[in-house]
Design an enzyme around this catalytic site. Structure first.
Site, short mmCIF file in Angstrom:
data_model
loop_
_atom_site.label_atom_id
_atom_site.label_comp_id
_atom_site.label_asym_id
_atom_site.label_seq_id
_atom_site.Cartn_x
_atom_site.Cartn_y
_atom_site.Cartn_z
N LYS A 111 0.81 -1.21 0.00
CA LYS A 111 0.00 0.00 0.00
C LYS A 111 0.85 1.27 0.00
O LYS A 111 0.37 2.34 -0.37
CB LYS A 111 -0.97 -0.03 1.18
C1 LIG Z 1 -4.27 -4.66 1.52
C2 LIG Z 1 -3.48 -5.88 1.31
C3 LIG Z 1 -3.90 -6.86 0.41
C4 LIG Z 1 -5.21 -6.76 -0.35
O1 LIG Z 1 -5.22 -5.73 -1.30
P1 LIG Z 1 -6.63 -5.16 -1.84
O2 LIG Z 1 -6.26 -4.04 -2.73
O3 LIG Z 1 -7.38 -4.70 -0.61
O4 LIG Z 1 -7.31 -6.27 -2.51
C5 LIG Z 1 -3.08 -7.95 0.21
N1 LIG Z 1 -1.93 -8.10 0.88
C6 LIG Z 1 -1.49 -7.18 1.77
C7 LIG Z 1 -0.22 -7.40 2.49
C8 LIG Z 1 -2.25 -6.04 2.01
O5 LIG Z 1 -1.82 -5.16 2.89
#
Ligand SMILES: *Cc1c(COP(=O)(O)O)cnc(C)c1O
Length: 483
Positions: free
Chosen positions: A109
């Site tokens: 993110k």
């Molecule tokens: C947020 C997250 C996901 C999922 O991503 P989305 O965009 O919500 O589908 C997968 N792995 C990790 C480590 C995350 O932090």
């Protein structure tokens, strides 16, 4: 190109306005119309460095940002924050792993959340909005810390993060409650992630003015994620794993459906993407949906080893439904059914379109541990629990269906207990001891931002019931300063 609500009952807005407001007034998500997704000629992008590539993709999707401006923002956003100058390197460990965890909080993110504050501040200026935006975010663990790091000390913006009290790992919690910055607040919610997210959505409907979101419902979160599908594709060509022009599949550990939707946008923009493999854990609501067309959240909520995917309501799926059907009335009615009855079914022609692009697999905690162990044993490469779900889905998809890039969404150090146990090392002490044991036992270096986490002072102790979130936000917003 203007942005429109997936539910069709809000005026169209500019890309800058969509970023500032986050959610559309009718409760829908801002999205371009399906026939207005911009096309790029990927052949012309192959040899660009990451910021130049990002600038092309961003300015195509956000017309308020000319390419030169977008490039300056991207450079400012990532400079000095990523431990790898390539931002999103493709690692060849036999299987191809797209490492998205080199940012300031060691999770994918960061790629979007380092950029969003810059996009938001500039968007607010373009819209002529006053300062003092409050960013409100619900987190399943990783978003919160990444948003706090991205927004800390950005002038004219404050950020308040809600996390489920019992739904994040000790390391994730320590990362958030020790967050410094004169414009940040962190508050626990007595409930799970869906409670926190529903609470935040309700606050947006109750008091829309001056609030915005860093959740993946914000189009400014989604757009930066489109970039690394392009860079990964070019890297796979460079590594000789595909011919230029050959379709490449991507396996995406999925929760809120944001990351994988970015892959869909990349494909619609013209990148030769094969299948998008939706990887879930035991909370396999999306696996069932993609296979049957029935979305049914009426099922037990599982706490798994991959907590950032412990989600029963995947917000960004709404964008896919709109982009694939072009029918906002249909989307509004499906979303109303989901809210009122807990389930919906898409029409057969829509399901067929979804299945032409997406496949889905899920993997329970045992499968997650097996995946980590196998990758470690076979290639000496250490993956985290979310990436493990992606790897397992890629295996289930089958090598005969062509090369797959697995999105590596977090550093294994964020989930040390599960990773230690999977690779057969003893798991003693608390999670912080385990991070050290993982480093000693595997010799894979710990990310710098996670070192010393245990001894940082706790700065945030607030905790509220879901029903009290609105009052809490009103009270905090009324305070002139948090510094
Ligand atoms: C947020 C997250 C996901 C999922 O991503 P989305 O965009 O919500 O589908 C997968 N792995 C990790 C480590 C995350 O932090």
């Amino acid at each position: 190109m203007l942005y429109t609500s997936t539910r069709g009952a809000s005026p169209k807005v500019s890309s800058a306005r969509a970023i500032v407001d986050g959610l559309a007034p009718d409760g829908g998500l801002y999205t371009m119309s399906p026939n207005e997704i911009p096309k790029l000629d990927w052949r012309e992008l192959q040899n660009l460095d990451y910021p130049s590539l990002a600038a092309k993709v961003l300015s195509a999707l956000l017309p308020d940002f000319p390419e030169a401006e977008a490039k300056a923002l991207v450079e400012a956003a990532y400079r000095g924050k990523f431990s790898d100058p390539r931002i999103a390197p493709l690692h060849d460990a036999g299987d191809l792993f797209l490492e998205l965890f080199h940012g300031p909080t060691s999770a994918f993110k960061d790629v979007a959340l380092c950029l969003l504050p810059h996009l938001m501040k500039r968007s607010a200026e373009k819209c002529g909005d006053a300062d003092d935006i409050l960013i409100l975010t619900a987190t399943s663990g990783d978003t919160g810390k990444a948003a706090l790091e991205g927004f800390r000390d950005v002038d004219g913006i404050r950020i308040l993060v809600f996390y489920p009290r019992d739904g994040v790992s000790p390391v994730q919690k320590a990362q958030m409650v020790t967050q410094a910055g004169g414009n940040v607040k962190v508050c626990a919610v007595e409930g799970n992630f869906d409670d926190a997210q529903s609470g935040v959505k309700a606050i947006f409907s109750a008091m829309p003015a001056g609030l915005s979101s860093a959740n993946s419902i914000n189009i400014g979160r989604l757009v930066p994620q489109v970039v690394y599908y392009f860079s990964a594709y070019f890297d796979a060509v460079r590594l000789g794993r595909i011919e230029a022009g050959q379709p490449l599949n991507f396996s995406v550990p999925t929760g809120n459906f944001g990351d994988i939707l970015a892959g869909y946008l990349a494909a619609e923009m013209g990148l030769p993407v094969g299948k998008l493999i939706c990887a879930s854990n035991a909370n396999n609501v999306l696996t069932d949906f993609i296979r049957t067309g029935v979305y049914d959240r009426r099922r037990p909520f599982h706490k798994t080893l991959s907590p950032s995917m412990d989600i029963l309501i995947s917000s960004n799926l709404e964008r896919l439904l709109y982009l694939m059907s072009g029918d906002s009335a249909l989307v509004a009615s499906l979303m109303a059914q989901l809210k009122n009855e807990g389930h919906y079914q898409v029409p057969a022609d829509l399901l067929e379109k979804i299945q032409s692009r997406f496949v889905a697999y899920c993997c329970d905690d045992a499968g997650t541990e097996t995946a980590i162990a196998k990758v470690w044993k076979d290639s000496g490469y250490l993956i985290d629990t979310h990436t493990a779900c992606g790897w397992s889905a890629a295996r289930a998809f089958g090598a005969e269906n062509g090369p797959v890039v697995i999105l590596s969404t977090a550093s294994p150090y964020k989930f040390p207990a599960a990773v230690l146990s999977a690779v057969g090392l003893p798991c003693d002490g608390d999670e912080f001891d385990m991070m050290e044991a993982l480093e000693t036992g595997t010799k894979v270096p710990m990310p710098e931002n996670l070192r010393g986490l245990r001894s940082r002072p706790v700065l945030h102790r607030d905790c509220v019931a879901p029903a009290d979130m609105l009052e809490y936000v009103k009270a905090k917003k009324a305070e002139p300063s948090w510094a």
